[in-house]
Scaffold this active site. Structure first.
Site, PDB file in Angstrom:
ATOM      1  N   VAL A  65      29.129 -17.946 -13.183  1.00 42.68           N
ATOM      2  CA  VAL A  65      30.071 -19.006 -12.818  1.00 42.68           C
ATOM      3  C   VAL A  65      31.422 -18.627 -13.397  1.00 42.68           C
ATOM      4  O   VAL A  65      31.515 -17.813 -14.330  1.00 42.68           O
ATOM      5  CB  VAL A  65      29.634 -20.390 -13.346  1.00 42.68           C
ATOM      6  CG1 VAL A  65      28.394 -20.870 -12.611  1.00 42.68           C
ATOM      7  CG2 VAL A  65      29.408 -20.372 -14.850  1.00 42.68           C
ATOM      8  N   SER A  66      32.468 -19.211 -12.845  1.00 40.70           N
ATOM      9  CA  SER A  66      33.815 -18.786 -13.231  1.00 40.70           C
ATOM     10  C   SER A  66      34.309 -19.408 -14.531  1.00 40.70           C
ATOM     11  O   SER A  66      35.108 -18.811 -15.251  1.00 40.70           O
ATOM     12  CB  SER A  66      34.809 -19.085 -12.105  1.00 40.70           C
ATOM     13  OG  SER A  66      34.754 -20.469 -11.771  1.00 40.70           O
TER      14      SER A  66
END
Length: 204
Positions: A65-66
């Site tokens: 995930v970012s």
């Protein structure tokens, strides 16, 4: 080619103790010279070594995930991937990252590349192609192909846009280059980043 155990060990990249264990397990038999020295068939041993390495290879689950505030999404990714691998009966290891798809220096990604380069992986399983990298996945896939690593993308055919994550990736590029140009604490850098955020917000 018949060689001494020391040369066989060096050529195959396995320890002498491992070769002796394989012989005790009956995986091969050595021959003796008229002088009583053991000799090993290098071609046969190479096939055994290749099979042993293949049997030891594992599946890697890679999830990313970012940003840290998306840890629930990361957990969901991993759960889906684990269920899929379990249904196939694959032995797997989970590697996860929190960071931009444009960051090539993430800890998990570097670990993944090292495992590929050292031929320890049979396959990599991801939810979406861009979970590996935003750009450059084709290069990574070529490296995998060279090392006979299968890539399994669960949702390859499903249409999905990652607009929010893409925006974050683009902002990370702007932030990084602006900081290099103007200094991370400079007024101009803060203005550039602020304007970029404002622009993306208005385009929503």
């Amino acid at each position: 080619m018949k060689v001494p155990i020391s040369r066989a060990s060096k050529e195959l990249g396995v320890s002498i103790d491992t070769l002796r264990r394989w012989e005790r397990e009956g995986k091969f038999t050595s021959e003796r010279t008229p002088g009583g020295h053991r000799r090993y068939d290098l071609d046969k041993l190479q096939k055994i070594a290749n099979k042993e390495r293949d049997d030891e290879k594992i599946t890697i689950i890679y999830a990313r995930v970012s940003t840290p505030n998306k840890k629930e999404d990361l957990k969901s990714q991993i759960e889906r991937l684990e269920m899929f691998c379990a249904s196939k009966g694959w032995r797997y290891k989970v590697i996860q990252d929190i960071g931009s798809g444009l960051n090539y220096n993430k800890k998990g990604l570097l670990e993944l590349i090292k495992l590929i380069e050292t031929d320890q992986i049979e396959r990599i399983v991801v939810n979406y192609k861009d979970k590996l990298l935003r750009f450059g996945t084709e290069l990574l896939f070529e490296i995998c192909k060279y090392h006979n690593v299968e890539i399994v993308i669960l949702n390859e055919d499903e249409e999905r846009t990652h607009e929010e994550e893409l925006v974050e990736d683009v902002l990370s590029i702007i932030t990084e280059f602006s900081a290099k140009l103007y200094g991370s604490r400079s007024h101009k850098n803060k203005k550039v980043v602020s304007e970029a955020k404002k622009l993306f917000k208005e385009s929503d």
